[in-house]
Motif scaffolding. Sequence first.
Motif, PDB file in Angstrom:
ATOM      1  N   LYS A  25       0.838  -1.207   0.000  1.00  0.00           N
ATOM      2  CA  LYS A  25       0.000   0.000   0.000  1.00  0.00           C
ATOM      3  C   LYS A  25       0.872   1.256   0.000  1.00  0.00           C
ATOM      4  N   VAL A  26       0.271   2.345  -0.429  1.00  0.00           N
ATOM      5  CA  VAL A  26       0.976   3.628  -0.398  1.00  0.00           C
ATOM      6  C   VAL A  26       0.543   4.361   0.871  1.00  0.00           C
ATOM      7  N   ILE A  27       1.502   4.722   1.699  1.00  0.00           N
ATOM      8  CA  ILE A  27       1.176   5.372   2.969  1.00  0.00           C
ATOM      9  C   ILE A  27       1.038   6.886   2.798  1.00  0.00           C
ATOM     10  N   SER A  28       2.002   7.459   2.064  1.00  0.00           N
ATOM     11  CA  SER A  28       1.902   8.910   1.861  1.00  0.00           C
ATOM     12  C   SER A  28       2.593   9.317   0.567  1.00  0.00           C
ATOM     13  N   VAL A  29       2.178  10.483   0.079  1.00  0.00           N
ATOM     14  CA  VAL A  29       2.766  11.047  -1.148  1.00  0.00           C
ATOM     15  C   VAL A  29       3.174  12.480  -0.835  1.00  0.00           C
ATOM     16  N   ASP A  30       4.444  12.815  -1.080  1.00  0.00           N
ATOM     17  CA  ASP A  30       4.887  14.202  -0.920  1.00  0.00           C
ATOM     18  C   ASP A  30       4.850  14.878  -2.286  1.00  0.00           C
ATOM     19  N   LEU A  31       4.034  15.895  -2.374  1.00  0.00           N
ATOM     20  CA  LEU A  31       3.811  16.551  -3.664  1.00  0.00           C
ATOM     21  C   LEU A  31       4.163  18.033  -3.564  1.00  0.00           C
ATOM     22  N   GLU A  32       5.121  18.450  -4.378  1.00  0.00           N
ATOM     23  CA  GLU A  32       5.494  19.872  -4.392  1.00  0.00           C
ATOM     24  C   GLU A  32       4.610  20.613  -5.388  1.00  0.00           C
ATOM     25  N   LEU A  33       4.027  21.695  -4.916  1.00  0.00           N
ATOM     26  CA  LEU A  33       3.113  22.461  -5.766  1.00  0.00           C
ATOM     27  C   LEU A  33       3.562  23.926  -5.801  1.00  0.00           C
ATOM     28  N   GLY A  34       4.033  24.357  -6.958  1.00  0.00           N
ATOM     29  CA  GLY A  34       4.478  25.743  -7.112  1.00  0.00           C
ATOM     30  C   GLY A  34       3.311  26.709  -6.959  1.00  0.00           C
ATOM     31  N   GLU A  35       3.577  27.820  -6.299  1.00  0.00           N
ATOM     32  CA  GLU A  35       2.490  28.775  -6.051  1.00  0.00           C
ATOM     33  C   GLU A  35       2.062  29.524  -7.312  1.00  0.00           C
ATOM     34  N   LEU A  36       2.824  29.371  -8.379  1.00  0.00           N
ATOM     35  CA  LEU A  36       2.455  30.062  -9.624  1.00  0.00           C
ATOM     36  C   LEU A  36       1.707  29.179 -10.613  1.00  0.00           C
ATOM     37  N   THR A  37       1.451  27.924 -10.252  1.00  0.00           N
ATOM     38  CA  THR A  37       0.687  27.080 -11.174  1.00  0.00           C
ATOM     39  C   THR A  37      -0.783  27.436 -11.013  1.00  0.00           C
ATOM     40  N   HIS A  38      -1.560  27.108 -12.038  1.00  0.00           N
ATOM     41  CA  HIS A  38      -2.999  27.365 -11.954  1.00  0.00           C
ATOM     42  C   HIS A  38      -3.716  26.136 -11.401  1.00  0.00           C
ATOM     43  N   ILE A  39      -3.158  25.604 -10.324  1.00  0.00           N
ATOM     44  CA  ILE A  39      -3.758  24.406  -9.737  1.00  0.00           C
ATOM     45  C   ILE A  39      -4.324  24.757  -8.369  1.00  0.00           C
ATOM     46  N   ASN A  40      -5.579  24.412  -8.170  1.00  0.00           N
ATOM     47  CA  ASN A  40      -6.207  24.627  -6.875  1.00  0.00           C
ATOM     48  C   ASN A  40      -5.944  23.394  -6.013  1.00  0.00           C
ATOM     49  N   PRO A  41      -5.193  23.553  -4.897  1.00  0.00           N
ATOM     50  CA  PRO A  41      -4.801  22.398  -4.101  1.00  0.00           C
ATOM     51  C   PRO A  41      -5.988  21.554  -3.622  1.00  0.00           C
ATOM     52  N   GLU A  42      -7.060  22.212  -3.201  1.00  0.00           N
ATOM     53  CA  GLU A  42      -8.211  21.451  -2.688  1.00  0.00           C
ATOM     54  C   GLU A  42      -8.849  20.596  -3.780  1.00  0.00           C
ATOM     55  N   GLN A  43      -8.947  21.172  -4.974  1.00  0.00           N
ATOM     56  CA  GLN A  43      -9.528  20.412  -6.089  1.00  0.00           C
ATOM     57  C   GLN A  43      -8.619  19.252  -6.473  1.00  0.00           C
TER      58      GLN A  43
END
Lengths: 127, 220
Positions: A25-43
């Motif tokens: 199983k996968v326990i956790s995923v560390d994901l780096e998200l740049g603040e300038l991307t047009h990605i909404n973290p909650e979505q």
Amino acid sequence: MHEYSVAMEIYEVVLKTAMKNDATKVISVDLELGELTHINPEQLVFCLESIAKGSLMEDATLNLIGIPPKVKCKCGYEGVLDAKRYHTISDLAFNLSCPGCGNPVPKLTSGKEINVRNIKIELDEDV
Amino acid sequence: MCEISVEVGHDVLKANEECALRNHHLLEYLGVTAFNVMGAIGSGKTTLIELAIDRIGEKYHIGVIAGDIVADIDADRFRRYDVPVISMNTGKECHLDAHLIEHALEQLPLDDLDILFIENVGNLICPTDYSLGESKRVVIVSVSEGDDIVRKHPMIFKTCDLAIVNKVDIAGAVDVDADKMVDDALRINPHVKVMKTSKKTGEGIDDWIKFIEVSTDAHR
């Protein structure tokens, strides 16, 4: 707005890595998200959770690591922008300037990451 | 049972960037100038590309990739000009990405082309994050989108080479100050080239054509 397709790619990368390492199983995923991307973290988290249902990744904790914008300027300045000056992406685009010399078009060197940094997985046997 | 940590290091956008770079090198090598034409639905992307094909289609060999969620309506409009057209239906996707373009390039007679117009999916947000391998990034906004549209979508203007404020002939009718849109674009990106255009009055169309010609000739 493209959170679903980004989530799909993240899911595939995580699952491929997990299976290659014989994870149970996968326990956790560390994901780096740049603040300038047009990605909404909650979505993004919502999409990932939906996609991962019934898979090895179903119960994984998603650790989102925000990556602040960094610039490199001709004047020699290299570093993070003062986050207090830029509350939104709109603020940033309007007011972006080199903290060293005021140049309005320093090169952005980070802040656009959507990077699966590492994953923590569970294995059946000790290795 | 044990737990281990595995380094992955897969960046979704970087993977796209790498593919875009391959496209870019291929297009450069073959002397094709590619314009990534972005803008909202109804901003006039198809019309401005049509005008360009009509005006300089004899002088340059032009190809088009028409991106759309579904349907071939834009692609059919381009086909009337007897130019090679690849229709890219993205299905659920809100933007074109470098992988889709890579496949489209395989189907185009690149050896014969001078100019490639890539009409992106109608959207001012998602295409910003995805380079395609283009030579020039063009953003088109129409006055009917409201004169705050530029400041609402700053990142796409930060990263473009040309910003076009289109349909300026109807600015009065929709109570919009087109010059405010121009000023906003220049404030966001002091290096961007900005022009106001109208198919109806012909305003700025020469500038648009000139931009394409200068960009293309610089490449040849």
